[in-house]
Design a protein around this motif. Structure first.
Motif, PDB file in Angstrom:
ATOM      1  N   GLY A   1      -5.768   4.199 -18.758  1.00 17.06           N
ATOM      2  CA  GLY A   1      -5.382   3.936 -17.381  1.00 17.06           C
ATOM      3  C   GLY A   1      -4.014   4.468 -17.051  1.00 17.06           C
ATOM      4  O   GLY A   1      -3.297   5.013 -17.900  1.00 17.06           O
ATOM      5  N   GLY A   2      -3.674   4.295 -15.807  1.00 11.70           N
ATOM      6  CA  GLY A   2      -2.373   4.709 -15.328  1.00 11.70           C
ATOM      7  C   GLY A   2      -1.964   3.871 -14.143  1.00 11.70           C
ATOM      8  O   GLY A   2      -2.803   3.284 -13.451  1.00 11.70           O
ATOM      9  N   ILE A   3      -0.659   3.797 -13.941  1.00 12.16           N
ATOM     10  CA  ILE A   3      -0.128   3.037 -12.817  1.00 12.16           C
ATOM     11  C   ILE A   3       1.062   3.790 -12.246  1.00 12.16           C
ATOM     12  O   ILE A   3       1.829   4.410 -12.988  1.00 12.16           O
ATOM     13  CB  ILE A   3       0.251   1.596 -13.230  1.00 12.16           C
ATOM     14  N   TYR A   4       1.180   3.761 -10.937  1.00 14.70           N
ATOM     15  CA  TYR A   4       2.306   4.364 -10.230  1.00 14.70           C
ATOM     16  C   TYR A   4       2.944   3.286  -9.375  1.00 14.70           C
ATOM     17  O   TYR A   4       2.258   2.587  -8.621  1.00 14.70           O
ATOM     18  CB  TYR A   4       1.841   5.511  -9.332  1.00 14.70           C
ATOM     19  N   ALA A   5       4.250   3.128  -9.514  1.00 14.74           N
ATOM     20  CA  ALA A   5       5.010   2.206  -8.675  1.00 14.74           C
ATOM     21  C   ALA A   5       6.111   3.012  -8.001  1.00 14.74           C
ATOM     22  O   ALA A   5       6.924   3.634  -8.677  1.00 14.74           O
ATOM     23  CB  ALA A   5       5.610   1.079  -9.512  1.00 14.74           C
ATOM     24  N   SER A   6       6.099   3.035  -6.675  1.00 18.12           N
ATOM     25  CA  SER A   6       7.048   3.878  -5.953  1.00 18.12           C
ATOM     26  C   SER A   6       8.487   3.471  -6.234  1.00 18.12           C
ATOM     27  O   SER A   6       8.800   2.313  -6.468  1.00 18.12           O
ATOM     28  CB  SER A   6       6.770   3.843  -4.451  1.00 18.12           C
ATOM     29  N   GLY A   7       9.343   4.476  -6.206  1.00 19.45           N
ATOM     30  CA  GLY A   7      10.784   4.291  -6.307  1.00 19.45           C
ATOM     31  C   GLY A   7      11.396   4.810  -5.025  1.00 19.45           C
ATOM     32  O   GLY A   7      10.707   4.992  -4.019  1.00 19.45           O
ATOM     33  N   GLU A   8      12.668   5.067  -5.033  1.00 19.50           N
ATOM     34  CA  GLU A   8      13.330   5.650  -3.863  1.00 19.50           C
ATOM     35  C   GLU A   8      13.058   7.141  -3.865  1.00 19.50           C
ATOM     36  O   GLU A   8      13.885   7.944  -4.270  1.00 19.50           O
ATOM     37  CB  GLU A   8      14.835   5.368  -3.904  1.00 19.50           C
ATOM     38  N   ASN A   9      11.844   7.531  -3.448  1.00 16.17           N
ATOM     39  CA  ASN A   9      11.479   8.946  -3.445  1.00 16.17           C
ATOM     40  C   ASN A   9      10.643   9.269  -2.220  1.00 16.17           C
ATOM     41  O   ASN A   9       9.696   8.573  -1.902  1.00 16.17           O
ATOM     42  CB  ASN A   9      10.750   9.349  -4.733  1.00 16.17           C
ATOM     43  N   GLY A  10      11.046  10.338  -1.544  1.00 20.26           N
ATOM     44  CA  GLY A  10      10.313  10.742  -0.357  1.00 20.26           C
ATOM     45  C   GLY A  10      10.353   9.675   0.710  1.00 20.26           C
ATOM     46  O   GLY A  10      11.378   9.046   0.956  1.00 20.26           O
ATOM     47  N   LYS A  11       9.211   9.447   1.341  1.00 22.12           N
ATOM     48  CA  LYS A  11       9.126   8.458   2.422  1.00 22.12           C
ATOM     49  C   LYS A  11       8.876   7.050   1.893  1.00 22.12           C
ATOM     50  O   LYS A  11       8.809   6.102   2.664  1.00 22.12           O
ATOM     51  CB  LYS A  11       8.031   8.862   3.394  1.00 22.12           C
ATOM     52  N   LEU A  12       8.709   6.913   0.569  1.00 17.73           N
ATOM     53  CA  LEU A  12       8.441   5.600  -0.015  1.00 17.73           C
ATOM     54  C   LEU A  12       9.718   4.978  -0.569  1.00 17.73           C
ATOM     55  O   LEU A  12      10.562   5.658  -1.143  1.00 17.73           O
ATOM     56  CB  LEU A  12       7.411   5.723  -1.135  1.00 17.73           C
ATOM     57  N   SER A  13       9.828   3.679  -0.425  1.00 19.76           N
ATOM     58  CA  SER A  13      10.931   2.920  -1.001  1.00 19.76           C
ATOM     59  C   SER A  13      10.478   2.312  -2.318  1.00 19.76           C
ATOM     60  O   SER A  13       9.296   2.342  -2.658  1.00 19.76           O
ATOM     61  CB  SER A  13      11.362   1.808  -0.039  1.00 19.76           C
ATOM     62  N   ALA A  14      11.407   1.710  -3.047  1.00 16.58           N
ATOM     63  CA  ALA A  14      11.097   1.097  -4.331  1.00 16.58           C
ATOM     64  C   ALA A  14      10.134  -0.068  -4.143  1.00 16.58           C
ATOM     65  O   ALA A  14      10.349  -0.932  -3.289  1.00 16.58           O
ATOM     66  CB  ALA A  14      12.369   0.620  -5.010  1.00 16.58           C
ATOM     67  N   PHE A  15       9.048  -0.077  -4.928  1.00 10.67           N
ATOM     68  CA  PHE A  15       8.079  -1.159  -4.859  1.00 10.67           C
ATOM     69  C   PHE A  15       8.729  -2.457  -5.292  1.00 10.67           C
ATOM     70  O   PHE A  15       9.452  -2.505  -6.283  1.00 10.67           O
ATOM     71  CB  PHE A  15       6.868  -0.864  -5.743  1.00 10.67           C
ATOM     72  N   MET A  16       8.483  -3.531  -4.556  1.00 11.78           N
ATOM     73  CA  MET A  16       9.013  -4.851  -4.867  1.00 11.78           C
ATOM     74  C   MET A  16       7.854  -5.804  -5.120  1.00 11.78           C
ATOM     75  O   MET A  16       7.162  -6.200  -4.182  1.00 11.78           O
ATOM     76  CB  MET A  16       9.867  -5.369  -3.706  1.00 11.78           C
ATOM     77  N   PRO A  17       7.586  -6.138  -6.391  1.00 12.57           N
ATOM     78  CA  PRO A  17       6.473  -7.053  -6.674  1.00 12.57           C
ATOM     79  C   PRO A  17       6.771  -8.460  -6.158  1.00 12.57           C
ATOM     80  O   PRO A  17       7.921  -8.825  -5.949  1.00 12.57           O
ATOM     81  CB  PRO A  17       6.381  -7.028  -8.194  1.00 12.57           C
ATOM     82  N   VAL A  18       5.717  -9.231  -5.975  1.00 10.94           N
ATOM     83  CA  VAL A  18       5.870 -10.603  -5.511  1.00 10.94           C
ATOM     84  C   VAL A  18       6.545 -11.436  -6.588  1.00 10.94           C
ATOM     85  O   VAL A  18       7.453 -12.217  -6.320  1.00 10.94           O
ATOM     86  CB  VAL A  18       4.497 -11.210  -5.140  1.00 10.94           C
ATOM     87  N   THR A  19       6.108 -11.283  -7.828  1.00 10.14           N
ATOM     88  CA  THR A  19       6.725 -11.978  -8.951  1.00 10.14           C
ATOM     89  C   THR A  19       7.161 -10.949  -9.986  1.00 10.14           C
ATOM     90  O   THR A  19       6.637  -9.836 -10.035  1.00 10.14           O
ATOM     91  CB  THR A  19       5.743 -12.962  -9.617  1.00 10.14           C
ATOM     92  N   LYS A  20       8.090 -11.304 -10.822  1.00 13.26           N
ATOM     93  CA  LYS A  20       8.594 -10.374 -11.822  1.00 13.26           C
ATOM     94  C   LYS A  20       7.540 -10.171 -12.913  1.00 13.26           C
ATOM     95  O   LYS A  20       7.079 -11.124 -13.534  1.00 13.26           O
ATOM     96  CB  LYS A  20       9.886 -10.899 -12.447  1.00 13.26           C
TER      97      LYS A  20
END
Length: 183
Positions: A69-88
């Motif tokens: 599998g794979g997962i992508y979590a946005s950071g400060e890149n392009g039009k996307l901001s850093a992903f903020m999960p509901v819980t740590k």
């Protein structure tokens, strides 16, 4: 399936968040299954974040699973901001214990279930940090875990793991053991 949820600030802690998720899952063959999901989030409707994943599970024989599998979590890149999960939730075994934000993680693992009492699993993952519209190698890790379901309400587990980062200050080796009793 499609879901949406939100968290409203009722105590002046600036915690307004809104999420929408779409997911698909099902069989690819008689012994291979997939799941894919993407979640978009925002705090004030002026920025957008994303967390997307894809997983494959293959059962070559009874009680044996191979997973990728794979997962992508946005950071400060392009039009996307850093992903903020509901819980740590910790994204890897690194010393700094990063959350799912600004990263790409790809993994492969295998597990065997012995008489529905013992689960043995081992795997590895490669991680990349994503910032400013580029991705750079961040490290790799492996883990091995054993879980014994002694009774339906008693479980013990042990895990060994290592993280090797592109910066040796992030390297970490560990062994954990836990017991769970449900009343």
């Amino acid at each position: 399936s499609v879901q949406a949820w939100g968290f409203a600030d009722v105590s002046d802690d600036a915690y307004n968040r809104f999420y929408a998720t779409a997911s698909l899952s099902g069989p690819l063959a008689s012994n291979m299954y997939y799941s894919a999901s993407t979640a978009f989030g925002t705090e004030k409707f002026d920025t957008l974040t994303n967390l997307s994943s894809i997983n494959l599970v293959y059962y070559p024989v009874s009680k044996v699973a191979v997973k990728a599998g794979g997962i992508y979590a946005s950071g400060e890149n392009g039009k996307l901001s850093a992903f903020m999960p509901v819980t740590k939730e910790i994204a890897d075994y690194a010393v700094d214990e990063p959350m799912f934000s600004g990263l790409v993680k790809a993994w492969l693992s295998a597990s065997v279930n012995i008489k529905s009492k013992v689960l043995l699993e081992s795997g590895g993952a490669c991680l990349f940090a994503c910032s400013n519209s580029n991705a750079s190698y961040d490290g790799w890790q492996w883990n091995a875990e054993a879980v014994w379901n002694i009774f339906s309400d008693v479980q013990v587990a042990a895990e060994a793991y290592q993280f090797y980062g592109n910066n040796s200050d992030k390297n970490k080796t560990g062994i954990t053991a836990k017991a769970v009793i449900v009343f």
